[in-house]
Every structure is written in C-alpha cells, then in structure tokens.
Design a protein around this motif. Structure first.
Motif, mmCIF file in Angstrom:
data_model
loop_
_atom_site.group_PDB
_atom_site.id
_atom_site.type_symbol
_atom_site.label_atom_id
_atom_site.label_comp_id
_atom_site.label_asym_id
_atom_site.label_seq_id
_atom_site.Cartn_x
_atom_site.Cartn_y
_atom_site.Cartn_z
ATOM 1 N N ARG A 1 29.675 24.201 21.794
ATOM 2 C CA ARG A 1 28.338 23.614 21.633
ATOM 3 C C ARG A 1 27.926 23.545 20.167
ATOM 4 N NH1 ARG A 1 24.706 25.231 26.909
ATOM 5 N NH2 ARG A 1 26.398 25.083 28.414
ATOM 6 N N THR A 2 28.325 24.554 19.397
ATOM 7 C CA THR A 2 27.999 24.535 17.974
ATOM 8 C C THR A 2 28.743 23.410 17.266
ATOM 9 O OG1 THR A 2 27.614 26.928 17.967
ATOM 10 C CG2 THR A 2 28.031 25.876 15.842
ATOM 11 N N ALA B 1 27.083 20.159 18.197
ATOM 12 C CA ALA B 1 25.616 20.154 18.103
ATOM 13 C C ALA B 1 25.060 18.887 17.450
ATOM 14 C CB ALA B 1 25.133 21.393 17.351
ATOM 15 N N ASP C 1 24.859 16.266 19.997
ATOM 16 C CA ASP C 1 23.839 16.583 21.001
ATOM 17 C C ASP C 1 22.445 16.259 20.469
ATOM 18 O OD1 ASP C 1 23.190 17.937 23.642
ATOM 19 O OD2 ASP C 1 22.040 19.206 22.277
ATOM 20 N N ARG C 2 22.184 16.621 19.218
ATOM 21 C CA ARG C 2 20.870 16.310 18.615
ATOM 22 C C ARG C 2 20.655 14.805 18.563
ATOM 23 N NH1 ARG C 2 17.248 17.199 14.033
ATOM 24 N NH2 ARG C 2 15.381 16.265 14.951
ATOM 25 N N PHE D 1 21.772 20.547 13.418
ATOM 26 C CA PHE D 1 21.998 21.738 14.249
ATOM 27 C C PHE D 1 20.695 22.323 14.788
ATOM 28 C CE2 PHE D 1 25.743 21.288 11.685
ATOM 29 C CZ PHE D 1 26.781 21.624 12.540
ATOM 30 N N ASN E 1 20.275 24.357 18.188
ATOM 31 C CA ASN E 1 21.567 24.865 18.666
ATOM 32 C C ASN E 1 21.542 26.357 18.981
ATOM 33 O OD1 ASN E 1 24.499 24.502 19.137
ATOM 34 N ND2 ASN E 1 24.668 25.912 17.417
ATOM 35 N N ASN F 1 20.670 26.725 22.467
ATOM 36 C CA ASN F 1 21.774 26.188 23.270
ATOM 37 C C ASN F 1 22.872 27.235 23.425
ATOM 38 O OD1 ASN F 1 22.336 23.942 24.749
ATOM 39 N ND2 ASN F 1 23.355 22.836 23.100
ATOM 40 N N GLN G 1 14.228 20.072 19.165
ATOM 41 C CA GLN G 1 15.048 18.980 18.635
ATOM 42 C C GLN G 1 14.237 17.722 18.377
ATOM 43 O OE1 GLN G 1 18.175 18.744 21.653
ATOM 44 N NE2 GLN G 1 19.627 19.669 20.220
#
Length: 497
Positions: free
Chosen positions: A233-234, A237, A240-241, A272, A275, A278, A343
C-alpha cells in the motif's frame, strides 16, 4: 473368568508387542547411511534394488529418465490427492543440471539425501530412542514447534502414517510416507503435508490469507500478511491518492492536472497523504477477516449437516469469504472514511488537520453515523468482486495449464499473472460502487447511495462511474507483485516454510 482374564492381553503385553515392532539403533556418532540401513533392516544391495524398483515404477516407458509427465503420473498412481501433487518441486529438487530430466543417479542422490534427512528428524522426535515414534512423542514435537492439535487430529495423523495399525510409527513407515515429499523435512513442513494428505481443511481461496493452517503460527501468518500489505500500500500510495482525487471530481477529471495539483500542494509527500491510516488498518482488517472466515466456514459446514470439513464447496468458501470481508471492512470502515477525508481535504490554507481533530470534527458536526457513510456500496461490492476474481482466477489457471505449461502445474509467475488479471477484472466490474462510496465519504451534500447514482449519471453519464479507474488498474500489477514478494520473504524470515 480367570481364563477370560488370561486371554485378554494386558497393557504391558500390548506395549511389549509395539516395542518389538520397533528397531532401536544404538550406533553413536553423526547420522550416516549405516544408521538408515540398520533402522530399515536392509543391506546396501536390498536398498539399491528398492530404489531402482521405485525409479522403474515412475519410468513406465523405460526411457531411462524421468520428466514432469512421468513424475506426475507416478504420483497419481500412488493416490496422492491431485491438489497436493508436488511433481514440479520433486522434478526441480532431483534435476541436478536443470535440463528437465532426472536420470537414475539424480534420483538415487535425492533418495540418499532425503532418507538421511528423514532419519535425523525421526531421531529428534523419537526422544526415547526406542526406534519408534509414539503418538505422545509426535504430539510433543508438534507442541515444541508451536503447533497445537487435538486428540482426534493426532489420532488421524498417526493412523495415516502407521500402515500396520499397531499404534506407533516405525522409521520404515515414516520414510514411506515422506520419501517423495520434496520440501525440507522440518516438523512444520511435515505437519502441513500431513494436514493436506489427511484432508484437514485449511481454507485457501484468494479472498482470505491462502494456505494457512488453523493451528500453525496463525499470528505469524497475520504478521507476514500485514507487513506485505503495508509495504504494497505504501509503494502504490501515489496511485491511490490520484484515484481518490479523480473519483470525487464531479467535473471533467484529467490525470495530469490532478498530478500537478497534488505536487503543487504537497510536493512528493502529497502523494502519500492518508497512507498512514491505510497502513494502520491492514493488520486488524486481515486478522478479523481471517478468523471470521474460519468461524463462518465451520458454522456453514455444521449447519448443512456435513461431517467432512474437507469437502467445503466453492459456494461455501465464497459466502464465508464475502461475509468475513464484510465484517472486517465494517469494523475498520471509520478509518477508511477518515483516510478519504484526509486525501481530499481542501480547507483554508490547505493545512491538513490532525487525525484526532478531523475525527472529532466529523463526530461533532455530522454525528457518529457519518463514519459509516458509503458503507453500503462498499459492502455490496465485496461478494461480486470475490466471485468474479475467484472465477476468473480459476479459469485463467486452467487455461495456463492447457496452453502455457501443457498440463503441468503453473509456477509462481504464471499464478501471479492469473491473479493480476482476475483482480483487475473483478475491480473493474465493481468500480462504480467504489466511486459511489468515495463520493459519499468525501462529500456531505449527498442524501444517500441512490442520490449519488442519480446525480452522477445525470451530470456525468456512465463515464462518471469510472473516473480514476486508470490509476486504479495501474496499482494492480505492482500491488500484487509487491505483496507476493514481501509475503514470501516474510514467511521465510518467520520460519513458515
């Protein structure tokens, strides 16, 4: 009556007969092939003949070597359950020069190494050194390895290995059971093999942590999964953002302007944002999903009146996995909502409030129910996603067997490819629900899920439900790859085989 008592064997007489079946070895020093021969009561010539006979059993065409097809057919003839054949692994460990063929010398070298390895662990379990493994010795060895099983399962394992049913395991029985198992002979690996061959249910669909025993180091598997999930996930990230930013835009959404905005407002760290939350929810979500899955699966099996937990249907796994995912997501959902707010936050001065401040503001201004905005579309997507993912994965794996590995077992790379494609397909099919969920989380003006669907379709058309799907799909390959690599690395670090 005395005659009847005399006719009944005493416990000491029974124990004496058991010990007579054992073959204690008094030879001292490092384990050598002489120890193995003594334990088996064989001469070198007899052992040579036994190994040659086994080689010929696999070499049915009498070509002088074994390939994958020979080994796979031989394992099938030995009634090893089809889903637990180790043809590829056995071929690789025997094939010294990696040419895809195993000649007799390669095969004998494997047999020499494996029998020595099996004798060493046999001796380690046989603490009384009487030449047999007693059930209590096997139980003690499992406990020392952190594996706790009940009496019924212990009896099942002993019964499976103990061919003459005298209540103990001789080295010959131990060797015969494990000789063609190519993995390292640790007590954990042997337990996994016993568990699988005895058809003890272990739950292995893609929607829950795969191939994890209900007894062996569950906490370690959860740690491995949590680290793998956090790393994945990192690493993804920024995508995802970007996805979330595009999802909440009700006007025309374009990737490059969104990227520039993220960079302008926060630089590299801007990608990030959110995150931390998350990553924090990975471990509890995995733990809740794993344990709920096992509990629900057992409940459904018992509710259906089924005694054999091994024959768990795909539908049962799918329902159990879907419900487990729903429970886990419901528990951690407030963290997901706060992550989305962080976010997408665009307050005065664009200074992002702390987690505590933002959570308190939501509670005071919108009420506790606000933490579950969007939970319905989120939950609605779980079962169809899992079903599509699972069906596509199995179909792709079957196709790979037919067209890529030609009836062999697909390797890690092929399985990763199948998982990537199936995951992308499942995510695409339920993506509109993700968009609706994110908009409900980020915006307070929507009256509910129906209102989001209506207004999105009215102002943006069908394309509005797929905003941000490109960065979302870009996440699939690196996310799956990183998770897989880190998870396997963590398993080795935690001695999970």
């Amino acid at each position: 009556m005395p005659m009847e008592e005399d006719a009944m064997p005493s416990s000491n007489q029974k124990l004496g007969r058991i010990r007579n079946a054992c073959n204690p070895i008094k030879k001292t020093g490092p384990v050598t092939m002489d120890h193995v021969l003594l334990a088996l009561g064989e001469t070198k010539e007899q052992r040579e003949l036994r190994i040659r006979t086994l080689f010929n059993f696999f070499d049915t065409a009498n070509v002088g070597y074994l390939d994958y097809a020979h080994i796979e057919a031989g394992l099938s003839a030995l009634d090893i359950p089809s889903q637990y054949k180790y043809a590829n692994d056995l071929l690789n460990v025997c094939d010294a020069n990696q040419d895809g063929r195993v000649d007799y010398q390669d095969f004998k070298r494997y047999m020499d190494d494996k029998e020595l390895e099996l004798y060493r662990i046999f001796q380690a379990i046989d603490v009384e050194h009487n030449g047999c493994i007693l059930p209590e010795e096997l139980w003690d060895a499992l406990v020392r390895a952190g594996i706790e099983i009940d009496d019924e399962e212990l009896a099942l394992f002993v019964e499976r290995v103990d061919k003459d049913n005298n209540g103990v395991i001789t080295f010959e029985e131990w060797r015969d059971f494990l000789l063609l198992y190519p993995q390292e002979a640790t007590i954990e690996n042997i337990y996994h093999y016993l568990e699988r061959v005895c058809l003890v249910d272990i739950g292995e669909q893609t929607i829950v942590p795969g191939v994890t025993s209900k007894h062996v180091h569950a906490s370690r598997y959860l740690i491995a999964g949590a680290v793998a999930g956090a790393t994945s996930r990192t690493a993804t990230a920024p995508l995802d953002r970007l996805k979330v930013i595009l999802q909440v835009q009700t006007k025309r959404a374009r990737i490059m302007p969104a990227v520039k905005d993220i960079w302008r407002e926060g630089g590299l760290l801007g990608f990030f944002r959110g995150n931390g939350l998350n990553v924090l929810k990975v471990a509890p979500e995995s733990a809740i999903r794993f344990y709920t899955y096992e509990m629900l699966k057992r409940f459904i099996v018992h509710a259906n009146g089924e005694e054999d937990k091994a024959n768990v249907s795909t539908a049962t796994r799918l329902v159990s996995g879907g419900l487990a995912g729903a429970v886990a997501q419901t528990v951690v959902y407030p963290m997901d909502l706060v992550k989305t707010r962080i976010q997408t936050y665009t307050g005065e001065g664009r200074r992002i409030p702390s987690l505590t401040t933002l959570s308190r503001d939501i509670w005071v201004q919108e009420g506790p129910r606000a933490f579950y905005k969007g939970v319905v579309p989120s939950l609605l997507g779980i079962v169809p996603y899992a079903g599509i993912d699972l069906a596509a994965y199995e179909t792709l794996k079957d196709m790979s067997k037919k067209y890529i590995v030609h009836d062999g077992e697909p390797g890690a790379l092929v399985q990763l490819g199948c998982g990537t494609v199936s995951g992308a397909l499942g995510a695409t099919c339920v993506y509109p629900l993700q968009v609706v969920r994110t908009r409900m989380q980020a915006h307070t003006e929507y009256m509910g899920m129906g209102d989001v669907f209506r207004r999105t379709f009215q102002h943006e058309g069908l394309r509005g439900f797929y905003k941000g799907i490109f960065p979302n799909l870009l996440k699939v390959v690196p996310s799956a790859s990183i998770t897989y690599m880190v998870y396997e690395s963590m398993k080795k670090s935690l001695d999970l085989g």
